[in-house]
Design a protein around this motif. Sequence first.
Motif, PDB file in Angstrom:
ATOM      1  N   GLU A   1      73.756  89.674  12.138  1.00 20.28           N
ATOM      2  CA  GLU A   1      72.367  89.772  11.673  1.00 20.28           C
ATOM      3  C   GLU A   1      71.399  89.932  12.842  1.00 20.28           C
ATOM      4  OE1 GLU A   1      70.895  89.844   8.359  1.00 20.28           O
ATOM      5  OE2 GLU A   1      72.927  90.588   8.280  1.00 20.28           O
ATOM      6  N   VAL A   2      71.828  89.423  14.002  1.00 21.51           N
ATOM      7  CA  VAL A   2      71.035  89.554  15.216  1.00 21.51           C
ATOM      8  C   VAL A   2      70.768  91.015  15.542  1.00 21.51           C
ATOM      9  CG1 VAL A   2      71.019  89.113  17.699  1.00 21.51           C
ATOM     10  CG2 VAL A   2      71.997  87.445  16.123  1.00 21.51           C
ATOM     11  N   TYR A   3      71.697  91.866  15.127  1.00 21.69           N
ATOM     12  CA  TYR A   3      71.610  93.241  15.557  1.00 21.69           C
ATOM     13  C   TYR A   3      70.695  94.070  14.689  1.00 21.69           C
ATOM     14  CZ  TYR A   3      75.074  91.224  18.307  1.00 21.69           C
ATOM     15  OH  TYR A   3      75.694  90.365  19.140  1.00 21.69           O
ATOM     16  N   GLU A   4      70.117  93.430  13.688  1.00 24.21           N
ATOM     17  CA  GLU A   4      69.086  94.072  12.889  1.00 24.21           C
ATOM     18  C   GLU A   4      68.196  94.957  13.744  1.00 24.21           C
ATOM     19  OE1 GLU A   4      66.447  92.090  10.276  1.00 24.21           O
ATOM     20  OE2 GLU A   4      67.926  90.529   9.878  1.00 24.21           O
ATOM     21  N   THR A   5      67.603  94.337  14.723  1.00 21.39           N
ATOM     22  CA  THR A   5      66.658  95.073  15.552  1.00 21.39           C
ATOM     23  C   THR A   5      67.323  96.261  16.220  1.00 21.39           C
ATOM     24  OG1 THR A   5      67.024  93.179  16.999  1.00 21.39           O
ATOM     25  CG2 THR A   5      64.821  93.474  16.140  1.00 21.39           C
ATOM     26  N   ILE A   6      68.486  96.018  16.794  1.00 20.54           N
ATOM     27  CA  ILE A   6      69.194  97.102  17.452  1.00 20.54           C
ATOM     28  C   ILE A   6      69.517  98.195  16.446  1.00 20.54           C
ATOM     29  CG2 ILE A   6      71.336  97.769  18.577  1.00 20.54           C
ATOM     30  CD1 ILE A   6      71.435  95.200  19.939  1.00 20.54           C
TER      31      ILE A   6
ATOM     32  N   VAL B   1      64.049  82.389  14.455  1.00 21.51           N
ATOM     33  CA  VAL B   1      65.023  82.881  13.480  1.00 21.51           C
ATOM     34  C   VAL B   1      66.339  83.217  14.180  1.00 21.51           C
ATOM     35  CG1 VAL B   1      65.567  84.779  11.905  1.00 21.51           C
ATOM     36  CG2 VAL B   1      63.299  83.746  11.873  1.00 21.51           C
ATOM     37  N   HIS B   2      66.234  83.946  15.268  1.00 20.42           N
ATOM     38  CA  HIS B   2      67.393  84.353  16.063  1.00 20.42           C
ATOM     39  C   HIS B   2      68.199  83.133  16.505  1.00 20.42           C
ATOM     40  CE1 HIS B   2      69.680  86.468  19.131  1.00 20.42           C
ATOM     41  NE2 HIS B   2      69.114  85.788  20.095  1.00 20.42           N
ATOM     42  N   LEU B   3      67.489  82.205  17.091  1.00 17.92           N
ATOM     43  CA  LEU B   3      68.082  80.974  17.621  1.00 17.92           C
ATOM     44  C   LEU B   3      68.766  80.174  16.507  1.00 17.92           C
ATOM     45  CD1 LEU B   3      65.666  78.669  19.634  1.00 17.92           C
ATOM     46  CD2 LEU B   3      66.945  77.746  17.744  1.00 17.92           C
TER      47      LEU B   3
ATOM     48  N   TRP C   1      71.523  90.427  30.747  1.00 16.62           N
ATOM     49  CA  TRP C   1      72.857  89.813  30.671  1.00 16.62           C
ATOM     50  C   TRP C   1      73.070  89.153  29.316  1.00 16.62           C
ATOM     51  CZ3 TRP C   1      76.420  91.235  33.872  1.00 16.62           C
ATOM     52  CH2 TRP C   1      76.049  91.689  35.139  1.00 16.62           C
ATOM     53  N   HIS C   2      72.011  88.516  28.807  1.00 18.18           N
ATOM     54  CA  HIS C   2      72.075  87.881  27.498  1.00 18.18           C
ATOM     55  C   HIS C   2      72.429  88.920  26.411  1.00 18.18           C
ATOM     56  CE1 HIS C   2      70.959  84.895  24.439  1.00 18.18           C
ATOM     57  NE2 HIS C   2      70.349  85.876  23.806  1.00 18.18           N
ATOM     58  N   VAL C   3      71.814  90.069  26.504  1.00 15.97           N
ATOM     59  CA  VAL C   3      72.059  91.106  25.504  1.00 15.97           C
ATOM     60  C   VAL C   3      73.465  91.697  25.640  1.00 15.97           C
ATOM     61  CG1 VAL C   3      71.341  93.361  24.626  1.00 15.97           C
ATOM     62  CG2 VAL C   3      69.622  91.670  25.257  1.00 15.97           C
TER      63      VAL C   3
HETATM   64  C1  HEM Z   1      75.515  82.636  20.944  1.00 14.55           C
HETATM   65  C2  HEM Z   1      74.282  82.793  20.617  1.00 14.55           C
HETATM   66  C3  HEM Z   1      73.479  84.055  20.884  1.00 14.55           C
HETATM   67  C4  HEM Z   1      73.872  85.386  20.827  1.00 14.55           C
HETATM   68  C5  HEM Z   1      75.249  85.943  20.470  1.00 14.55           C
HETATM   69  C6  HEM Z   1      72.695  86.175  21.168  1.00 14.55           C
HETATM   70  C7  HEM Z   1      72.675  87.571  21.215  1.00 14.55           C
HETATM   71  C8  HEM Z   1      71.533  88.329  21.454  1.00 14.55           C
HETATM   72  C9  HEM Z   1      71.457  89.761  21.384  1.00 14.55           C
HETATM   73  C10 HEM Z   1      72.615  90.697  21.057  1.00 14.55           C
HETATM   74  C11 HEM Z   1      70.185  90.132  21.649  1.00 14.55           C
HETATM   75  C12 HEM Z   1      69.588  91.559  21.629  1.00 14.55           C
HETATM   76  C13 HEM Z   1      69.282  92.037  20.218  1.00 14.55           C
HETATM   77  C14 HEM Z   1      68.000  91.559  19.642  1.00 14.55           C
HETATM   78  O1  HEM Z   1      66.940  91.724  20.281  1.00 14.55           O
HETATM   79  O2  HEM Z   1      68.010  91.060  18.472  1.00 14.55           O
HETATM   80  C15 HEM Z   1      69.443  88.919  21.933  1.00 14.55           C
HETATM   81  C16 HEM Z   1      68.095  88.888  22.273  1.00 14.55           C
HETATM   82  C17 HEM Z   1      67.386  87.730  22.588  1.00 14.55           C
HETATM   83  N1  HEM Z   1      67.854  86.445  22.500  1.00 14.55           N
HETATM   84 FE1  HEM Z   1      69.722  85.864  21.981  1.00 14.55          FE
HETATM   85  N2  HEM Z   1      71.637  85.331  21.421  1.00 14.55           N
HETATM   86  C18 HEM Z   1      72.068  84.030  21.271  1.00 14.55           C
HETATM   87  C19 HEM Z   1      71.327  82.864  21.422  1.00 14.55           C
HETATM   88  C20 HEM Z   1      69.988  82.807  21.828  1.00 14.55           C
HETATM   89  C21 HEM Z   1      69.202  81.597  21.952  1.00 14.55           C
HETATM   90  C22 HEM Z   1      69.686  80.168  21.663  1.00 14.55           C
HETATM   91  C23 HEM Z   1      67.971  81.965  22.373  1.00 14.55           C
HETATM   92  C24 HEM Z   1      66.795  81.010  22.620  1.00 14.55           C
HETATM   93  C25 HEM Z   1      65.624  81.278  22.204  1.00 14.55           C
HETATM   94  C26 HEM Z   1      67.959  83.421  22.497  1.00 14.55           C
HETATM   95  C27 HEM Z   1      66.879  84.206  22.904  1.00 14.55           C
HETATM   96  C28 HEM Z   1      66.826  85.578  22.879  1.00 14.55           C
HETATM   97  C29 HEM Z   1      65.658  86.366  23.252  1.00 14.55           C
HETATM   98  C30 HEM Z   1      64.304  85.819  23.736  1.00 14.55           C
HETATM   99  C31 HEM Z   1      66.010  87.712  23.048  1.00 14.55           C
HETATM  100  C32 HEM Z   1      65.075  88.923  23.316  1.00 14.55           C
HETATM  101  C33 HEM Z   1      64.578  89.666  22.109  1.00 14.55           C
HETATM  102  C34 HEM Z   1      64.117  88.839  20.938  1.00 14.55           C
HETATM  103  O3  HEM Z   1      63.309  87.899  21.128  1.00 14.55           O
HETATM  104  O4  HEM Z   1      64.574  89.139  19.789  1.00 14.55           O
HETATM  105  N3  HEM Z   1      69.208  83.897  22.158  1.00 14.55           N
HETATM  106  N4  HEM Z   1      70.276  87.831  21.788  1.00 14.55           N
END
Ligand code: HEM
Lengths: 271, 271
Positions: free
Chosen positions: A80-85, A135-137, A208-210
């Motif tokens: 569902e995270v990949y919605e945006t992508i 929502v993502h978190l 790196w997170h992405v």
């Molecule tokens: C295992 C858990 C997680 C995975 C697999 C994950 C994966 C991803 C992926 C693939 C993206 C890029 C796609 C998108 O923009 O929707 C992304 C963006 C981002 N993630 Fe995560 N994430 C995780 C946990 C977290 C957590 C706990 C935070 C804390 C707030 C976080 C903060 C962000 C931020 C700030 C972005 C930048 C774009 C946005 O705000 O949507 N992520 N993450």
Amino acid sequence: FPVFGLARLLALAAAAEIIFWAVHFRGGMAFSSETDKLLIFNVLFEPRPLTDKEIMKVRHYFCETHPVLMLIGLVVLNGEVYETILSMGVPKERIVLHSCIIANGDNVLMDSMVLHAALLAYKTVPGTKKLKKLVHLALQFLALLLGLIGLWTVWKFHNEREIDHLYTLHSWLGLACIIFFSFQWTTGFYTFWYPGGSRSGRASLLPWHVFFGLFLYVLAIATSVSGLLEKSIFMQSAKMIGRFSTEALFMNSLGMLLVLLGALVILAVVS
Amino acid sequence: FPVFGLARLLALAAAAEIIFWAVHFRGGMAFSSETDKLLIFNVLFEPRPLTDKEIMKVRHYFCETHPVLMLIGLVVLNGEVYETILSMGVPKERIVLHSCIIANGDNVLMDSMVLHAALLAYKTVPGTKKLKKLVHLALQFLALLLGLIGLWTVWKFHNEREIDHLYTLHSWLGLACIIFFSFQWTTGFYTFWYPGGSRSGRASLLPWHVFFGLFLYVLAIATSVSGLLEKSIFMQSAKMIGRFSTEALFMNSLGMLLVLLGALVILAVVS
Ligand code: HEM
Ligand code: HEM
Ligand code: HEM
Ligand code: HEM
Ligand SMILES: O=C1O[C@H]([C@@H](O)CO)C(O)=C1O
């Protein structure tokens, strides 16, 4: 070409299929009768030794719950995270143009990450940045939680039946998956939410997170495919199902569906 | 961070490991003695019925050759294509800048494909475009050839031992892999080499060609991982090897190595 809609559809189909498999073919997940509720309780607290029949049911529960939780947690919810992508209805030219025009810190960063489209969507999708982050978190936390419970069920199942732990390639992949996933969530939370890193710290972690998030998605799919494969082979070796039984074909089809889902995400991301 | 060098290293390690596995653990591929040469010949032409002992050896040959050819053909050789993608020593800023400056047909196309880095490398790597194309085309042909021979060996192995065809998820993934790979090669050849499509035809195929090529790479890795998993489980069920035998651990490690290799390619491509 509505990549996003299609991917979501496939993900939902996969979720439905794994539940259908557990309930229809594997005889349910023991959520229904009074005895079973007790059993579920017993699983958690073990207030008295179980009868043989109860133990059978509990094993059942452990065994069939693992795939369901894993697939829904780590593949569907994570996806569902990949919605945006995946919301890619934007013409290519606009994206290229966009990468030339916008130039403040975060945006150039996202561009160099290649996710032009993700950025554009990010700009157009409604809701504050903080809300979207929450929502993502939260979704990823739920995914992690289901993953941990699913791991616990299969681990306990192995204990009960005195089967070794971690001897298959599937279990190695799976463990790596869970560890990386916890790590990703923790660093994400720590850097982007609380206490939150400096602006430059956040900026340097984000790409790196992405990347790592995408890799984890593909890894979760590969792990699920390998789990389906070995489960099917185990049941065939035990003469529980035939090589071309409806169930075997169903499981193979679900595996192919997962690969297609993975392909869609890769396609969407690199385009 | 030398992603390209590392990926190539891992690919070579994987090739060495699968050969070591076949030769050391599985008793060789029957390439050495006089009898074996005859056997290999017989495999192809079958001029007389084989003795039981010969049949055993032939089966061996079929069985152990499949993984070696598959892994080296479809993962390692195929991976050589990604040289360009993987040579990522270029600073991010230059890539972003580059996407704004260069604007003739081909380059905007490559940019919108997100492969800024691939493009830069393409511009810097020596050799004429025609020569580079020829190398690409020939390497992929070799990969396809090895894949087809590897498929033939396992198919024949199944016939000889009267095992069903195409009942596992691995075999479904594998068949899809080979079919898509043939399709990719044929359309690539037809459009970019001979007779060659129109300029706009080539331009519109190229991004699809690249996406699909990457997907095939990931698919080949997932297929190999599933093959290793099932081979190990089959041998464990037949009590040929133990769950924690050196061989089982070796095969699992090779599987993990392949996943790491896939991860590196994904990382390199999306960055
Ligand atoms: C295992 C858990 C997680 C995975 C697999 C994950 C994966 C991803 C992926 C693939 C993206 C890029 C796609 C998108 O923009 O929707 C992304 C963006 C981002 N993630 Fe995560 N994430 C995780 C946990 C977290 C957590 C706990 C935070 C804390 C707030 C976080 C903060 C962000 C931020 C700030 C972005 C930048 C774009 C946005 O705000 O949507 N992520 N993450
Ligand atoms: C991302 C998803 C998944 C993860 C992270 C995962 C993780 C794991 C782990 C860590 C184990 C080892 C437990 C132990 O050694 O005690 C395991 C075992 C198992 N899993 Fe999964 N799993 C996933 C999906 C699936 C699916 C979809 C199936 C399909 C039926 C499945 C079937 C099995 C089976 C049969 C075992 C027991 C045999 C073994 O240890 O390999 N798994 N899983
Ligand atoms: C991209 C690489 C690979 C492809 C495309 C592939 C393809 C295939 C196909 C199409 C079959 C079915 C043959 C039949 O039904 O008669 C098969 C069978 C088999 N392959 Fe592979 N394979 C690959 C890699 C591997 C590897 C690395 C191993 C590791 C040992 C392996 C082990 C097996 C085994 C044990 C079988 C027989 C059981 C079955 O039908 O699943 N394969 N492979
Ligand atoms: C199954 C076989 C094939 C696969 C998996 C494949 C895969 C790829 C990939 C991943 C790329 C982008 C990376 C790079 O630039 O090196 C690419 C580029 C390209 N491919 Fe293929 N390819 C195959 C067959 C062919 C064939 C037969 C031709 C015919 C000439 C061809 C022509 C091209 C061209 C013109 C490019 C653009 C960049 C360049 O010239 O290097 N491909 N291919
Ligand atoms: O034949 C080719 O087509 C593409 C491109 O020119 C299409 O625009 C390319 O890189 C070739 O070598």
